[in-house]
Design a protein around this motif. Sequence first.
Motif, mmCIF file in Angstrom:
data_model
loop_
_atom_site.group_PDB
_atom_site.id
_atom_site.type_symbol
_atom_site.label_atom_id
_atom_site.label_comp_id
_atom_site.label_asym_id
_atom_site.label_seq_id
_atom_site.Cartn_x
_atom_site.Cartn_y
_atom_site.Cartn_z
ATOM 1 N N VAL A 93 55.473 50.666 29.306
ATOM 2 C CA VAL A 93 56.882 51.027 29.174
ATOM 3 C C VAL A 93 56.964 52.402 28.539
ATOM 4 O O VAL A 93 56.084 52.810 27.772
ATOM 5 C CB VAL A 93 57.635 49.986 28.315
ATOM 6 N N SER A 94 58.000 53.142 28.838
ATOM 7 C CA SER A 94 58.218 54.458 28.240
ATOM 8 C C SER A 94 59.080 54.310 26.989
ATOM 9 O O SER A 94 60.087 53.603 26.994
ATOM 10 C CB SER A 94 58.907 55.381 29.248
ATOM 11 N N LEU A 95 58.649 54.978 25.911
ATOM 12 C CA LEU A 95 59.409 54.959 24.664
ATOM 13 C C LEU A 95 59.357 56.350 24.054
ATOM 14 O O LEU A 95 58.272 56.862 23.750
ATOM 15 C CB LEU A 95 58.818 53.926 23.694
ATOM 16 N N ASP A 96 60.523 56.963 23.878
ATOM 17 C CA ASP A 96 60.611 58.311 23.312
ATOM 18 C C ASP A 96 59.748 59.307 24.071
ATOM 19 O O ASP A 96 59.098 60.183 23.481
ATOM 20 C CB ASP A 96 60.201 58.310 21.828
ATOM 21 N N GLY A 97 59.689 59.151 25.379
ATOM 22 C CA GLY A 97 58.941 60.085 26.202
ATOM 23 C C GLY A 97 57.445 59.848 26.209
ATOM 24 O O GLY A 97 56.686 60.676 26.742
ATOM 25 N N ARG A 98 56.996 58.730 25.644
ATOM 26 C CA ARG A 98 55.570 58.425 25.599
ATOM 27 C C ARG A 98 55.309 57.104 26.303
ATOM 28 O O ARG A 98 56.088 56.150 26.166
ATOM 29 C CB ARG A 98 55.098 58.340 24.147
ATOM 30 N N MET A 99 54.209 57.042 27.037
ATOM 31 C CA MET A 99 53.842 55.807 27.722
ATOM 32 C C MET A 99 53.222 54.829 26.728
ATOM 33 O O MET A 99 52.262 55.153 26.030
ATOM 34 C CB MET A 99 52.842 56.094 28.854
ATOM 35 N N ILE A 100 53.794 53.634 26.659
ATOM 36 C CA ILE A 100 53.298 52.573 25.780
ATOM 37 C C ILE A 100 52.607 51.533 26.639
ATOM 38 O O ILE A 100 53.251 50.850 27.450
ATOM 39 C CB ILE A 100 54.447 51.922 24.985
ATOM 40 N N ASP A 101 51.273 51.441 26.496
ATOM 41 C CA ASP A 101 50.522 50.426 27.217
ATOM 42 C C ASP A 101 49.762 49.556 26.221
ATOM 43 O O ASP A 101 49.991 49.639 25.008
ATOM 44 C CB ASP A 101 49.594 51.061 28.260
ATOM 45 N N ALA A 102 48.840 48.737 26.711
ATOM 46 C CA ALA A 102 48.186 47.748 25.848
ATOM 47 C C ALA A 102 47.463 48.357 24.646
ATOM 48 O O ALA A 102 47.587 47.841 23.528
ATOM 49 C CB ALA A 102 47.241 46.881 26.675
ATOM 50 N N PRO A 103 46.682 49.445 24.795
ATOM 51 C CA PRO A 103 46.003 49.996 23.619
ATOM 52 C C PRO A 103 46.970 50.495 22.547
ATOM 53 O O PRO A 103 46.723 50.317 21.347
ATOM 54 C CB PRO A 103 45.171 51.148 24.201
ATOM 55 N N VAL A 104 48.067 51.121 22.976
ATOM 56 C CA VAL A 104 49.052 51.612 22.007
ATOM 57 C C VAL A 104 49.718 50.436 21.300
ATOM 58 O O VAL A 104 49.929 50.445 20.081
ATOM 59 C CB VAL A 104 50.108 52.503 22.699
ATOM 60 N N ALA A 105 50.039 49.394 22.064
ATOM 61 C CA ALA A 105 50.654 48.209 21.467
ATOM 62 C C ALA A 105 49.705 47.519 20.490
ATOM 63 O O ALA A 105 50.124 47.050 19.425
ATOM 64 C CB ALA A 105 51.086 47.236 22.560
ATOM 65 N N ALA A 106 48.431 47.469 20.851
ATOM 66 C CA ALA A 106 47.443 46.851 19.953
ATOM 67 C C ALA A 106 47.349 47.628 18.652
ATOM 68 O O ALA A 106 47.224 47.038 17.567
ATOM 69 C CB ALA A 106 46.084 46.775 20.640
ATOM 70 N N ARG A 107 47.388 48.963 18.736
ATOM 71 C CA ARG A 107 47.340 49.781 17.525
ATOM 72 C C ARG A 107 48.577 49.520 16.663
ATOM 73 O O ARG A 107 48.483 49.422 15.437
ATOM 74 C CB ARG A 107 47.233 51.256 17.899
ATOM 75 N N ALA A 108 49.727 49.392 17.300
ATOM 76 C CA ALA A 108 50.956 49.114 16.557
ATOM 77 C C ALA A 108 50.901 47.737 15.902
ATOM 78 O O ALA A 108 51.321 47.561 14.750
ATOM 79 C CB ALA A 108 52.163 49.206 17.493
ATOM 80 N N GLN A 109 50.383 46.760 16.613
ATOM 81 C CA GLN A 109 50.272 45.420 16.044
ATOM 82 C C GLN A 109 49.315 45.405 14.852
ATOM 83 O O GLN A 109 49.570 44.744 13.848
ATOM 84 C CB GLN A 109 49.801 44.445 17.124
ATOM 85 N N GLY A 110 48.207 46.148 14.961
ATOM 86 C CA GLY A 110 47.272 46.238 13.848
ATOM 87 C C GLY A 110 47.896 46.895 12.638
ATOM 88 O O GLY A 110 47.665 46.473 11.493
ATOM 89 N N LEU A 111 48.705 47.932 12.870
ATOM 90 C CA LEU A 111 49.385 48.612 11.770
ATOM 91 C C LEU A 111 50.350 47.665 11.069
ATOM 92 O O LEU A 111 50.410 47.620 9.828
ATOM 93 C CB LEU A 111 50.108 49.842 12.307
ATOM 94 N N LEU A 112 51.102 46.893 11.847
ATOM 95 C CA LEU A 112 52.046 45.946 11.231
ATOM 96 C C LEU A 112 51.318 44.839 10.473
ATOM 97 O O LEU A 112 51.762 44.407 9.417
ATOM 98 C CB LEU A 112 52.945 45.336 12.314
ATOM 99 N N SER A 113 50.183 44.398 11.003
ATOM 100 C CA SER A 113 49.400 43.378 10.306
ATOM 101 C C SER A 113 48.907 43.900 8.967
ATOM 102 O O SER A 113 48.961 43.203 7.944
ATOM 103 C CB SER A 113 48.225 42.942 11.182
ATOM 104 N N ARG A 114 48.434 45.150 8.955
ATOM 105 C CA ARG A 114 47.975 45.754 7.699
ATOM 106 C C ARG A 114 49.136 45.914 6.723
ATOM 107 O O ARG A 114 48.991 45.633 5.530
ATOM 108 C CB ARG A 114 47.327 47.107 7.988
#
Length: 301
Positions: free
Chosen positions: A261-282
């Motif tokens: 999905v596109s968000l703020d002009g950036r493509m969000i795919d599985a690796p980006v989502a995984a990084r975001a999920q890891g950040l929220l977990s931390r």
Amino acid sequence: MTGPWRSLLYVPAHIDRFVANPRLGQADAVVLDLEDSVPVDQKSNARDRLSAAVATVAAAGPDVLVRINDGDPGEEDIGVAVQSGVSALVVPKVRSARQLIHIADRVASAEANAELATGTTRLIVLIETADGFIAMTDILRATPRTMGVILGAEDFATDVGMAVDEATLRGPRQQVVIAAAAAGVMPFGLMGATTRFDDLDAYRTLAVDSKRFGYVGSTCIHPSQVAILNTAFAPSTDEVLWAERVCAAFADAGQEGRGAVSLDGRMIDAPVAARAQGLLSRHRSIEARAASKRGGPQEAR
């Protein structure tokens, strides 16, 4: 409760006034040192004082680690360092997987003697020699007890014969992060030299830069550095907001049968989502730790 460890403050185990310093409570972890900060003629005294020091530090809130000595003195250290209240041993000058397996076996025996569950005591590996650096991948995979790695810059530079500064250390420091990721352990440290504590602004800049390179926390030698590490290695408010938006957008895309999905002009795919999920977990882990500390020493343990 153990981890996440953004700040790991070294404290000589044999000096009561350092062990009792109320500022220790600000650190995520305190490393009671039996090695470099303890003179040879005080090693026995430090071992004798260790149990009391563990209790004092634990009551203040941080997790407790113990740095043992290299070689035969380290064997003696293990017998007293493996005790209730100690989360991990910091093992210096690890040169080979065989050496670390031997230490892990000694720790297992000490756990049995102390009537602790097998695996209670984890290991953080100090890479401080050229041969240890070359064998680092095998070392970090040698035992499931290993949960972290540190490059001991001063000893490593001495062994290699190089200067100790940001330029010379940047390559080895980055390789430590990559080896840690491959082995599934945590990299602790900073990208440059870290023995000075008189320029806290420079130290803050170094810590923030080190987080960008993949480090999750660092050891330190002075209480004034603790708050800097705790802030630098925690997700910022902007990072948390970004991660929440990324996870929400990616979840919505998934419900619509899309893998990106596109968000703020950036493509969000599985690796980006995984990084975001890891950040929220931390972020959640850090918040839980802070809440536990506010609840008092009994809850913190």
